[in-house]
Design a protein around this motif. Structure first.
Motif, PDB file in Angstrom:
ATOM      1  N   LEU A  19     -53.292 -91.084 104.737  1.00 20.67           N
ATOM      2  CA  LEU A  19     -54.537 -91.347 104.029  1.00 20.67           C
ATOM      3  C   LEU A  19     -54.290 -92.238 102.823  1.00 20.67           C
ATOM      4  CD1 LEU A  19     -57.573 -90.460 103.644  1.00 20.67           C
ATOM      5  CD2 LEU A  19     -56.675 -88.574 102.269  1.00 20.67           C
ATOM      6  N   ALA A  20     -54.995 -93.365 102.747  1.00 26.18           N
ATOM      7  CA  ALA A  20     -54.903 -94.263 101.601  1.00 26.18           C
ATOM      8  C   ALA A  20     -56.210 -94.231 100.828  1.00 26.18           C
ATOM      9  CB  ALA A  20     -54.600 -95.692 102.060  1.00 26.18           C
ATOM     10  N   LEU A  21     -56.158 -93.807  99.572  1.00 25.91           N
ATOM     11  CA  LEU A  21     -57.297 -93.912  98.663  1.00 25.91           C
ATOM     12  C   LEU A  21     -56.972 -95.050  97.708  1.00 25.91           C
ATOM     13  CD1 LEU A  21     -57.717 -90.982  99.780  1.00 25.91           C
ATOM     14  CD2 LEU A  21     -58.706 -90.409  97.559  1.00 25.91           C
ATOM     15  N   GLU A  22     -57.524 -96.227  97.988  1.00 31.90           N
ATOM     16  CA  GLU A  22     -57.171 -97.397  97.184  1.00 31.90           C
ATOM     17  C   GLU A  22     -58.264 -97.738  96.185  1.00 31.90           C
ATOM     18  OE1 GLU A  22     -54.700 -99.164  96.366  1.00 31.90           O
ATOM     19  OE2 GLU A  22     -53.239 -98.274  97.734  1.00 31.90           O
ATOM     20  N   GLY A  23     -57.910 -98.607  95.269  1.00 25.76           N
ATOM     21  CA  GLY A  23     -58.761 -98.980  94.150  1.00 25.76           C
ATOM     22  C   GLY A  23     -57.845 -99.222  92.974  1.00 25.76           C
ATOM     23  N   PHE A  24     -57.846-100.423  92.437  1.00 25.74           N
ATOM     24  CA  PHE A  24     -56.865-100.796  91.422  1.00 25.74           C
ATOM     25  C   PHE A  24     -57.559-100.886  90.066  1.00 25.74           C
ATOM     26  CE2 PHE A  24     -53.780-103.559  89.270  1.00 25.74           C
ATOM     27  CZ  PHE A  24     -52.593-102.951  89.640  1.00 25.74           C
ATOM     28  N   THR A  25     -57.255 -99.963  89.176  1.00 23.47           N
ATOM     29  CA  THR A  25     -57.828 -99.856  87.840  1.00 23.47           C
ATOM     30  C   THR A  25     -59.260 -99.318  87.895  1.00 23.47           C
ATOM     31  OG1 THR A  25     -56.472-101.689  87.033  1.00 23.47           O
ATOM     32  CG2 THR A  25     -58.351-101.060  85.681  1.00 23.47           C
ATOM     33  N   MET A 105     -45.396-102.796  98.412  1.00 21.13           N
ATOM     34  CA  MET A 105     -46.583-102.128  98.952  1.00 21.13           C
ATOM     35  C   MET A 105     -47.614-103.133  99.427  1.00 21.13           C
ATOM     36  SD  MET A 105     -46.740 -98.702  98.955  1.00 21.13           S
ATOM     37  CE  MET A 105     -48.433 -98.236  98.650  1.00 21.13           C
ATOM     38  N   ALA A 106     -47.853-104.179  98.622  1.00 21.30           N
ATOM     39  CA  ALA A 106     -48.820-105.200  99.018  1.00 21.30           C
ATOM     40  C   ALA A 106     -48.398-105.870 100.316  1.00 21.30           C
ATOM     41  CB  ALA A 106     -48.971-106.238  97.908  1.00 21.30           C
ATOM     42  N   THR A 107     -47.104-106.144 100.442  1.00 23.08           N
ATOM     43  CA  THR A 107     -46.592-106.767 101.660  1.00 23.08           C
ATOM     44  C   THR A 107     -46.753-105.839 102.859  1.00 23.08           C
ATOM     45  OG1 THR A 107     -45.000-108.086 100.400  1.00 23.08           O
ATOM     46  CG2 THR A 107     -44.518-107.748 102.731  1.00 23.08           C
ATOM     47  N   ALA A 108     -46.507-104.549 102.659  1.00 21.50           N
ATOM     48  CA  ALA A 108     -46.645-103.584 103.756  1.00 21.50           C
ATOM     49  C   ALA A 108     -48.095-103.450 104.193  1.00 21.50           C
ATOM     50  CB  ALA A 108     -46.093-102.228 103.318  1.00 21.50           C
ATOM     51  N   PHE A 109     -49.031-103.441 103.238  1.00 17.99           N
ATOM     52  CA  PHE A 109     -50.448-103.415 103.591  1.00 17.99           C
ATOM     53  C   PHE A 109     -50.857-104.688 104.336  1.00 17.99           C
ATOM     54  CE2 PHE A 109     -51.702-100.146 100.218  1.00 17.99           C
ATOM     55  CZ  PHE A 109     -52.164 -99.225 101.145  1.00 17.99           C
ATOM     56  N   CYS A 110     -50.359-105.843 103.876  1.00 12.15           N
ATOM     57  CA  CYS A 110     -50.681-107.107 104.560  1.00 12.15           C
ATOM     58  C   CYS A 110     -50.168-107.095 105.992  1.00 12.15           C
ATOM     59  CB  CYS A 110     -50.083-108.286 103.791  1.00 12.15           C
ATOM     60  SG  CYS A 110     -50.949-108.716 102.276  1.00 12.15           S
ATOM     61  N   GLY A 179     -57.473-105.570  93.992  1.00  9.45           N
ATOM     62  CA  GLY A 179     -56.243-104.852  94.319  1.00  9.45           C
ATOM     63  C   GLY A 179     -55.891-105.003  95.783  1.00  9.45           C
ATOM     64  N   ALA A 180     -55.539-103.895  96.435  1.00  8.14           N
ATOM     65  CA  ALA A 180     -55.177-103.914  97.854  1.00  8.14           C
ATOM     66  C   ALA A 180     -56.296-103.384  98.736  1.00  8.14           C
ATOM     67  CB  ALA A 180     -53.910-103.097  98.083  1.00  8.14           C
ATOM     68  N   ALA A 181     -57.523-103.359  98.221  1.00 14.07           N
ATOM     69  CA  ALA A 181     -58.628-102.747  98.965  1.00 14.07           C
ATOM     70  C   ALA A 181     -58.857-103.412 100.307  1.00 14.07           C
ATOM     71  CB  ALA A 181     -59.909-102.796  98.134  1.00 14.07           C
ATOM     72  N   ARG A 182     -58.901-104.742 100.337  1.00 13.16           N
ATOM     73  CA  ARG A 182     -59.177-105.441 101.587  1.00 13.16           C
ATOM     74  C   ARG A 182     -58.084-105.170 102.613  1.00 13.16           C
ATOM     75  NH1 ARG A 182     -60.179-111.402 100.440  1.00 13.16           N
ATOM     76  NH2 ARG A 182     -58.273-111.025  99.286  1.00 13.16           N
ATOM     77  N   GLU A 183     -56.820-105.275 102.194  1.00  9.75           N
ATOM     78  CA  GLU A 183     -55.712-105.077 103.132  1.00  9.75           C
ATOM     79  C   GLU A 183     -55.654-103.633 103.624  1.00  9.75           C
ATOM     80  OE1 GLU A 183     -55.163-108.686 100.839  1.00  9.75           O
ATOM     81  OE2 GLU A 183     -55.552-106.618 100.210  1.00  9.75           O
ATOM     82  N   ALA A 184     -55.880-102.671 102.713  1.00  7.60           N
ATOM     83  CA  ALA A 184     -55.874-101.270 103.116  1.00  7.60           C
ATOM     84  C   ALA A 184     -57.010-100.968 104.090  1.00  7.60           C
ATOM     85  CB  ALA A 184     -55.978-100.369 101.887  1.00  7.60           C
ATOM     86  N   ALA A 185     -58.146-101.623 103.894  1.00  8.69           N
ATOM     87  CA  ALA A 185     -59.274-101.441 104.804  1.00  8.69           C
ATOM     88  C   ALA A 185     -58.947-101.965 106.197  1.00  8.69           C
ATOM     89  CB  ALA A 185     -60.503-102.151 104.251  1.00  8.69           C
ATOM     90  N   LEU A 186     -58.400-103.170 106.257  1.00 11.78           N
ATOM     91  CA  LEU A 186     -58.111-103.794 107.549  1.00 11.78           C
ATOM     92  C   LEU A 186     -56.925-103.145 108.255  1.00 11.78           C
ATOM     93  CD1 LEU A 186     -58.589-107.535 106.522  1.00 11.78           C
ATOM     94  CD2 LEU A 186     -60.125-106.153 107.933  1.00 11.78           C
ATOM     95  N   ALA A 187     -56.050-102.488 107.503  1.00 12.99           N
ATOM     96  CA  ALA A 187     -54.868-101.869 108.107  1.00 12.99           C
ATOM     97  C   ALA A 187     -55.169-100.518 108.733  1.00 12.99           C
ATOM     98  CB  ALA A 187     -53.772-101.710 107.052  1.00 12.99           C
ATOM     99  N   ALA A 188     -56.285 -99.895 108.349  1.00 15.84           N
ATOM    100  CA  ALA A 188     -56.557 -98.515 108.746  1.00 15.84           C
ATOM    101  C   ALA A 188     -57.204 -98.422 110.129  1.00 15.84           C
ATOM    102  CB  ALA A 188     -57.472 -97.862 107.719  1.00 15.84           C
ATOM    103  N   GLN A 189     -57.046 -97.260 110.738  1.00 14.35           N
ATOM    104  CA  GLN A 189     -57.773 -96.968 111.970  1.00 14.35           C
ATOM    105  C   GLN A 189     -59.224 -96.601 111.657  1.00 14.35           C
ATOM    106  OE1 GLN A 189     -55.792 -94.197 114.626  1.00 14.35           O
ATOM    107  NE2 GLN A 189     -53.776 -94.819 113.890  1.00 14.35           N
ATOM    108  N   THR A 190     -59.435 -95.914 110.543  1.00 16.86           N
ATOM    109  CA  THR A 190     -60.757 -95.464 110.139  1.00 16.86           C
ATOM    110  C   THR A 190     -60.975 -95.839 108.684  1.00 16.86           C
ATOM    111  OG1 THR A 190     -60.738 -93.589 111.673  1.00 16.86           O
ATOM    112  CG2 THR A 190     -62.220 -93.424 109.771  1.00 16.86           C
ATOM    113  N   LEU A 191     -62.165 -96.359 108.359  1.00 14.05           N
ATOM    114  CA  LEU A 191     -62.488 -96.761 106.994  1.00 14.05           C
ATOM    115  C   LEU A 191     -63.751 -96.045 106.525  1.00 14.05           C
ATOM    116  CD1 LEU A 191     -62.149 -98.532 104.462  1.00 14.05           C
ATOM    117  CD2 LEU A 191     -63.432-100.322 105.670  1.00 14.05           C
TER     118      LEU A 191
END
Length: 281
Positions: A19-25, A105-110, A179-191
Motif C-alpha cells: 500500500l502506497a499513501l503518497e503526497g509530498f508535503t 524511490m522515484a526511480t522505482a516508482f517510475c 511529488g511521486a503521486a503520478r508515478e505511484a498512481a500509474l504503478a498501482a493495480q488499484t488507485l
C-alpha cells in the motif's frame, strides 16, 4: 466509481496488501490512513517516499509488517517515535525496513509505472545503503561500461492519493507539489483518490496533472482529507499539530490513548475533525 471512504477501504485494502499513501508535503491522505486503522487492517507493506505522521500512526497501531521508504520523520520537529519503537523494540510488532534514497524511490516508482522490472540511476554514491539493503544492486551500462545503481520496480497493490478535485466521471486533478503521486498512481493495480470536492468540469490550473478516470478505481469525496497536512488552495498546514504529535507519540500509553479517543473513537473523518476542533477550543 464514487464510494464512501469506509467502502473504498473495505473493498480494496485487505490484510497483507502492499500500500502506497503518497503526497509530498501536502495532499497526504490522512483520512484514508485513519480509516485503515479503524478497520484494523494488518500485515501491510507500507510504501512512501517520506513516511511521516500518518505512517507513524499506522505503524503504532499494528497495521504494518514492512516499510519501503526514503526518509522518515516528523517534518521540522524530529523523530517518528512509533516507527522507532517498532524498529528498536518490535512494538507493537516487528517491522522490516527497505530503505532507499529519494532518487531511488522515484526511480522505482517510475519503473513500476512503466511496467519495467527495475529502474536505473546514478545514485547511492558515498552511502552505505547498498551494503545494508539487498534491493539496491549495481549493474554495468552495456553501452558505456559505467557502473550504475539498480532498484526493483515498485508496483503497489493499492495506491491512495488525496487531491483537490475530481469530476463526476472520475477524472482527478492534482495541483501544486506533485511529488511521486503520478508515478505511484500509474504503478498501482488499484488507485483510490480522496478529494476535497467533486465538480462538473475540471478547471485549468497551473502546475497540475490530471489522472484519467480509467486508471482510478474509486473516488471518495472527503473534505479535509489531508489534514493536518495541507491542500493547496483549500487549507494550510497545521504546524502546531505536528509539534503536538511529538509529545503525543513519544510514549506508548499517551499514543494509544490519543488514537483510541480521536481516531478509533471517531465514526469517520468528519467526526475526527470536529473532535479536534472541540478539543482546541
Amino acid at each position: 466509481m464514487h464510494l464512501s471512504l469506509a467502502d473504498a477501504i473495505e473493498n480494496f485494502v485487505a490484510d497483507g496488501t502492499s500500500l502506497a499513501l503518497e503526497g509530498f508535503t501536502h495532499l497526504i491522505p490522512f483520512a484514508a490512513g485513519h480509516e485503515i486503522i479503524r478497520q484494523h487492517r494488518r500485515d501491510l507493506h507500507l510504501i512512501r517516499m517520506t513516511p511521516d505522521l500518518v505512517y507513524d500512526q499506522m505503524i503504532g497501531m499494528g497495521c504494518a509488517r514492512k516499510l519501503t521508504f526514503s526518509w522518515g520523520g516528523n517534518p521540522g520537529v524530529g523523530s517518528l517515535h512509533r516507527l522507532r519503537d517498532a524498529v528498536e523494540h518490535q512494538w507493537p510488532n516487528p517491522i522490516e525496513l527497505d530503505e532507499h534514497s529519494h532518487a531511488g524511490m522515484a526511480t522505482a516508482f517510475c519503473a513500476g509505472a512503466s511496467r519495467l522490472p527495475f529502474g536505473v540511476l546514478r545514485g547511492y554514491v558515498g552511502t552505505d545503503l547498498p551494503e545494508r539493503n539487498p534491493n539496491i544492486r549495481q549493474i554495468t551500462c552495456p553501452f558505456t561500461g559505467e557502473p550504475l545503481a539498480a532498484v526493483p520496480a515498485i508496483n503497489p497493490d493499492v495506491t491512495i492519493l488525496h487531491a483537490q478535485r475530481a469530476d463526476r466521471e472520475g477524472n482527478v486533478a492534482i495541483e501544486g507539489i506533485i511529488g511521486a503521486a503520478r508515478e505511484a498512481a500509474l504503478a498501482a493495480q488499484t488507485l483510490i483518490v480522496t478529494v476535497e470536492e467533486i465538480v462538473d468540469e475540471l478547471p485549468p490550473a497551473m502546475n497540475a496533472i490530471v489522472l484519467p478516470h480509467w486508471i482510478v478505481s474509486a473516488v471518495v469525496h472527503c473534505p479535509g482529507g489531508a489534514y493536518p497536512s495541507y491542500a493547496q488552495g483549500h487549507y494550510t498546514r497545521d504546524n502546531a499539530f505536528y509539534q503536538r504529535w511529538d509529545a503525543i507519540a513519544r510514549e506508548r500509553d499517551s499514543f494509544r490513548s490519543w488514537m483510541e479517543a480521536n481516531v478509533i473513537g471517531a465514526r469517520d473523518h468528519r467526526t475526527f475533525l470536529a473532535g479536534l476542533q472541540q478539543a482546541v477550543s
